[in-house]
Scaffold this motif. Structure first.
Motif, PDB file in Angstrom:
ATOM      1  N   GLY A  14       0.825  -1.216   0.000  1.00 44.11           N
ATOM      2  CA  GLY A  14       0.000   0.000   0.000  1.00 44.11           C
ATOM      3  C   GLY A  14       0.851   1.255   0.000  1.00 44.11           C
ATOM      4  N   ALA A  15       1.905   1.228  -0.824  1.00 40.47           N
ATOM      5  CA  ALA A  15       2.860   2.348  -0.821  1.00 40.47           C
ATOM      6  C   ALA A  15       2.499   3.442  -1.821  1.00 40.47           C
ATOM      7  CB  ALA A  15       4.266   1.824  -1.111  1.00 40.47           C
ATOM      8  N   SER A  17       0.062   5.568  -1.797  1.00 39.54           N
ATOM      9  CA  SER A  17      -0.530   6.790  -1.236  1.00 39.54           C
ATOM     10  C   SER A  17      -0.464   6.764   0.284  1.00 39.54           C
ATOM     11  CB  SER A  17      -1.994   6.943  -1.698  1.00 39.54           C
ATOM     12  OG  SER A  17      -2.784   5.892  -1.178  1.00 39.54           O
ATOM     13  N   ILE A  19      -0.320   6.648   4.196  1.00 45.26           N
ATOM     14  CA  ILE A  19       0.646   6.237   5.211  1.00 45.26           C
ATOM     15  C   ILE A  19       1.760   5.386   4.591  1.00 45.26           C
ATOM     16  CG2 ILE A  19       0.922   4.888   7.345  1.00 45.26           C
ATOM     17  CD1 ILE A  19      -1.995   5.765   8.076  1.00 45.26           C
ATOM     18  N   ALA A  38       1.674  -1.997  -4.582  1.00 45.70           N
ATOM     19  CA  ALA A  38       0.264  -1.540  -4.626  1.00 45.70           C
ATOM     20  C   ALA A  38      -0.278  -1.946  -5.995  1.00 45.70           C
ATOM     21  CB  ALA A  38       0.144  -0.026  -4.415  1.00 45.70           C
ATOM     22  N   LEU A 107      -8.049  -8.416   1.948  1.00 48.06           N
ATOM     23  CA  LEU A 107      -7.008  -7.384   2.065  1.00 48.06           C
ATOM     24  C   LEU A 107      -6.569  -7.145   3.510  1.00 48.06           C
ATOM     25  CD1 LEU A 107      -5.288  -5.282   0.551  1.00 48.06           C
ATOM     26  CD2 LEU A 107      -7.122  -3.630   0.959  1.00 48.06           C
ATOM     27  N   VAL A 132       0.217  -2.436  10.326  1.00 48.72           N
ATOM     28  CA  VAL A 132      -0.568  -1.212  10.538  1.00 48.72           C
ATOM     29  C   VAL A 132      -2.006  -1.582  10.870  1.00 48.72           C
ATOM     30  CG1 VAL A 132      -1.325   0.976   9.560  1.00 48.72           C
ATOM     31  CG2 VAL A 132       0.952   0.068   8.980  1.00 48.72           C
ATOM     32  N   PRO A 177      -2.847   3.821  14.217  1.00 48.43           N
ATOM     33  CA  PRO A 177      -3.091   5.245  13.968  1.00 48.43           C
ATOM     34  C   PRO A 177      -4.540   5.618  14.286  1.00 48.43           C
ATOM     35  CG  PRO A 177      -2.297   4.107  11.978  1.00 48.43           C
ATOM     36  CD  PRO A 177      -2.729   3.067  12.956  1.00 48.43           C
ATOM     37  N   ARG A 179      -7.205   9.077  13.390  1.00 49.98           N
ATOM     38  CA  ARG A 179      -7.564   9.720  12.105  1.00 49.98           C
ATOM     39  C   ARG A 179      -6.371  10.391  11.437  1.00 49.98           C
ATOM     40  NH1 ARG A 179     -12.567  10.441  10.224  1.00 49.98           N
ATOM     41  NH2 ARG A 179     -14.100   9.337  11.469  1.00 49.98           N
ATOM     42  N   THR A 180      -6.101   9.962  10.236  1.00 54.10           N
ATOM     43  CA  THR A 180      -4.930  10.434   9.502  1.00 54.10           C
ATOM     44  C   THR A 180      -5.400  10.939   8.146  1.00 54.10           C
ATOM     45  OG1 THR A 180      -3.683   8.687  10.613  1.00 54.10           O
ATOM     46  CG2 THR A 180      -2.622   9.742   8.735  1.00 54.10           C
ATOM     47  N   ASP A 183      -6.224   9.349   1.594  1.00 55.61           N
ATOM     48  CA  ASP A 183      -7.393   9.080   0.731  1.00 55.61           C
ATOM     49  C   ASP A 183      -8.356   8.071   1.365  1.00 55.61           C
ATOM     50  OD1 ASP A 183      -6.169  10.673  -1.110  1.00 55.61           O
ATOM     51  OD2 ASP A 183      -5.365   9.009  -2.318  1.00 55.61           O
ATOM     52  N   PHE A 184      -7.923   7.477   2.508  1.00 53.54           N
ATOM     53  CA  PHE A 184      -8.659   6.352   3.083  1.00 53.54           C
ATOM     54  C   PHE A 184     -10.140   6.654   3.313  1.00 53.54           C
ATOM     55  CE2 PHE A 184     -10.197   4.043   6.810  1.00 53.54           C
ATOM     56  CZ  PHE A 184      -9.843   2.745   6.545  1.00 53.54           C
TER      57      PHE A 184
HETATM   58  N1  LIG Z   1      -6.185   7.156   7.333  1.00 55.07           N
HETATM   59  C1  LIG Z   1      -6.563   6.811   8.563  1.00 55.07           C
HETATM   60  O1  LIG Z   1      -7.237   7.607   9.266  1.00 55.07           O
HETATM   61  C2  LIG Z   1      -6.172   5.481   9.122  1.00 55.07           C
HETATM   62  C3  LIG Z   1      -6.386   5.265  10.495  1.00 55.07           C
HETATM   63  C4  LIG Z   1      -6.046   4.043  11.044  1.00 55.07           C
HETATM   64  C5  LIG Z   1      -5.476   3.067  10.258  1.00 55.07           C
HETATM   65  N2  LIG Z   1      -5.279   3.290   8.928  1.00 55.07           N
HETATM   66  C6  LIG Z   1      -4.662   2.204   8.153  1.00 55.07           C
HETATM   67  O2  LIG Z   1      -3.535   2.695   7.481  1.00 55.07           O
HETATM   68  C7  LIG Z   1      -3.265   1.879   6.341  1.00 55.07           C
HETATM   69  C8  LIG Z   1      -2.987   2.770   5.145  1.00 55.07           C
HETATM   70  O3  LIG Z   1      -4.161   3.517   4.851  1.00 55.07           O
HETATM   71  P1  LIG Z   1      -4.123   5.026   4.352  1.00 55.07           P
HETATM   72  O4  LIG Z   1      -4.830   5.836   5.343  1.00 55.07           O
HETATM   73  O5  LIG Z   1      -2.760   5.409   3.928  1.00 55.07           O
HETATM   74  O6  LIG Z   1      -5.111   4.895   3.102  1.00 55.07           O
HETATM   75  P2  LIG Z   1      -4.893   5.058   1.524  1.00 55.07           P
HETATM   76  O7  LIG Z   1      -4.243   6.352   1.215  1.00 55.07           O
HETATM   77  O8  LIG Z   1      -6.214   4.744   0.926  1.00 55.07           O
HETATM   78  O9  LIG Z   1      -3.830   3.904   1.187  1.00 55.07           O
HETATM   79  C9  LIG Z   1      -4.192   2.561   1.064  1.00 55.07           C
HETATM   80  C10 LIG Z   1      -3.092   1.859   0.283  1.00 55.07           C
HETATM   81  O10 LIG Z   1      -3.472   0.460   0.165  1.00 55.07           O
HETATM   82  C11 LIG Z   1      -3.365   0.101  -1.216  1.00 55.07           C
HETATM   83  N3  LIG Z   1      -4.319  -0.954  -1.554  1.00 55.07           N
HETATM   84  C12 LIG Z   1      -5.674  -0.884  -1.446  1.00 55.07           C
HETATM   85  N4  LIG Z   1      -6.224  -2.022  -1.913  1.00 55.07           N
HETATM   86  C13 LIG Z   1      -5.176  -2.803  -2.333  1.00 55.07           C
HETATM   87  C14 LIG Z   1      -5.105  -4.085  -2.929  1.00 55.07           C
HETATM   88  N5  LIG Z   1      -6.201  -4.800  -3.205  1.00 55.07           N
HETATM   89  N6  LIG Z   1      -3.890  -4.588  -3.238  1.00 55.07           N
HETATM   90  C15 LIG Z   1      -2.751  -3.862  -2.984  1.00 55.07           C
HETATM   91  N7  LIG Z   1      -2.776  -2.650  -2.408  1.00 55.07           N
HETATM   92  C16 LIG Z   1      -3.976  -2.124  -2.099  1.00 55.07           C
HETATM   93  C17 LIG Z   1      -3.634   1.379  -1.983  1.00 55.07           C
HETATM   94  O11 LIG Z   1      -3.028   1.356  -3.263  1.00 55.07           O
HETATM   95  P3  LIG Z   1      -3.754   0.966  -4.640  1.00 55.07           P
HETATM   96  O12 LIG Z   1      -5.152   1.519  -4.583  1.00 55.07           O
HETATM   97  O13 LIG Z   1      -2.865   1.585  -5.662  1.00 55.07           O
HETATM   98  O14 LIG Z   1      -3.713  -0.517  -4.706  1.00 55.07           O
HETATM   99  C18 LIG Z   1      -2.926   2.405  -1.115  1.00 55.07           C
HETATM  100  O15 LIG Z   1      -1.549   2.448  -1.439  1.00 55.07           O
HETATM  101  C19 LIG Z   1      -4.486   0.965   6.177  1.00 55.07           C
HETATM  102  O16 LIG Z   1      -4.186  -0.325   6.673  1.00 55.07           O
HETATM  103  C20 LIG Z   1      -5.539   1.623   7.058  1.00 55.07           C
HETATM  104  O17 LIG Z   1      -6.449   0.671   7.554  1.00 55.07           O
HETATM  105  C21 LIG Z   1      -5.609   4.463   8.354  1.00 55.07           C
END
Ligand SMILES: NC(=O)c1ccc[n+]([C@@H]2O[C@H](COP(=O)([O-])OP(=O)(O)OC[C@H]3O[C@@H](n4cnc5c(N)ncnc54)[C@H](OP(=O)(O)O)[C@@H]3O)[C@@H](O)[C@H]2O)c1
Length: 239
Positions: A14-15, A17, A19, A38, A107, A132, A177, A179-180, A183-184
């Motif tokens: 998930g690199a 975008s 985190i 990713a 996932l 994570v 984490p 709330r960060t 794009d999540f």
């Molecule tokens: N943002 C928050 O508030 C928050 C809080 C707590 C925990 N987290 C956790 O932090 C981690 C990263 O999330 P983020 O906030 O950075 O969100 P994000 O910007 O949406 O990043 C998610 C990453 O996962 C990849 N991904 C999604 N589906 C995939 C698949 N089927 N195969 C391979 N890669 C896949 C995406 O890339 P592609 O779409 O290019 O595949 C993207 O690089 C997640 O585990 C999330 O649960 C986030």
């Protein structure tokens, strides 16, 4: 304390975008060659071109067994695995489609499980794993029930894997984490009008996670209001 070589290669899922990209920038700044994983090739290539270290891009869908096979095959040559890819689909459990639920489990649950298992098999002593999770782990959140349960699973399997890992001097750190700003939330379909003060940067999460991991901590929680809190299994507060 993790005794990974400075400059040891790291693999981040998930690199493309958020985190995961922040982990890539932070690890590159610390001199680690990278394997970035990713589905979206363009942002991965763009990130790779901006980083001052050798980078290998692996385009793979982690909900797909063949994609996971290819990522597992990369673990032979890395010394730090960051299980970061994850997603949620906002809404009551009864409204989720079969496809949403399948994606969630593949996932958030199966992919890290397979990669942790493979890492324990092939990574040498002195390696590390960062998983994570989320402050949502195990929370009774009706709008993210399967996601919160998946993160609780990830924390549980991390605790269990730690026994096996410690015997091989592999450090396993769970990052939780709050709330960060990434794009999540938009991708999940959640509408949020929380003020900026309730959000933290992806960079703050990646930095705190790597600092805690390098010091050998079991868990680190990073939230906009509470800051960085590390815990270890031996802490009375963690039991
Ligand atoms: N943002 C928050 O508030 C928050 C809080 C707590 C925990 N987290 C956790 O932090 C981690 C990263 O999330 P983020 O906030 O950075 O969100 P994000 O910007 O949406 O990043 C998610 C990453 O996962 C990849 N991904 C999604 N589906 C995939 C698949 N089927 N195969 C391979 N890669 C896949 C995406 O890339 P592609 O779409 O290019 O595949 C993207 O690089 C997640 O585990 C999330 O649960 C986030």
């Amino acid at each position: 304390m993790a005794d990974r070589d400075p400059g040891a290669p790291a693999l981040i899922t998930g690199a493309s975008s958020g985190i995961g990209a922040a982990f890539a920038r932070e690890l590159a700044a610390r001199g680690h060659p990278l394997v970035l994983v990713a589905r979206s090739e363009e942002p991965l290539q763009h990130l790779a071109e901006c980083l001052p270290v050798p980078v290998r891009v692996v385009v793979a869908d982690l909900t797909d067994s063949e994609g996971l096979d290819r990522v597992e095959a990369e673990l032979d040559s890395v010394r730090l695995l960051v299980n970061n890819a994850g997603s949620a689909h906002y809404g009551d459990l009864g409204t989720q489609t079969a496809a949403d639920l399948e994606t969630s489990v593949l996932l958030n649950v199966l992919a890290p499980t397979r990669l942790i298992s493979a890492a324990l098999r092939v990574m040498p002593p002195g390696s590390g794993i960062i998983n994570v999770s989320s402050t949502a782990a195990g929370r009774d959140d009706p709008a993210m029930a399967d996601y919160a349960a998946g993160k609780a699973y990830l924390e549980s399997i991390s605790r269990a894997a730690r026994h096996e890992a410690e015997a091989r001097r592999i450090v396993v750190t769970v990052v939780r984490p709050g709330r960060t700003r990434t794009d999540f939330h938009d991708r999940s379909g959640e509408q949020s009008d929380l003020p900026a003060s309730r959000w933290q940067s992806a960079r703050a999460v990646a930095r705190a996670a790597l600092d805690a991991h390098d010091r050998g901590h079991d868990e680190v929680t990073v939230t906009p209001r509470g800051g960085v809190v590390v815990t270890d299994a031996a802490d009375p507060a963690a039991s």
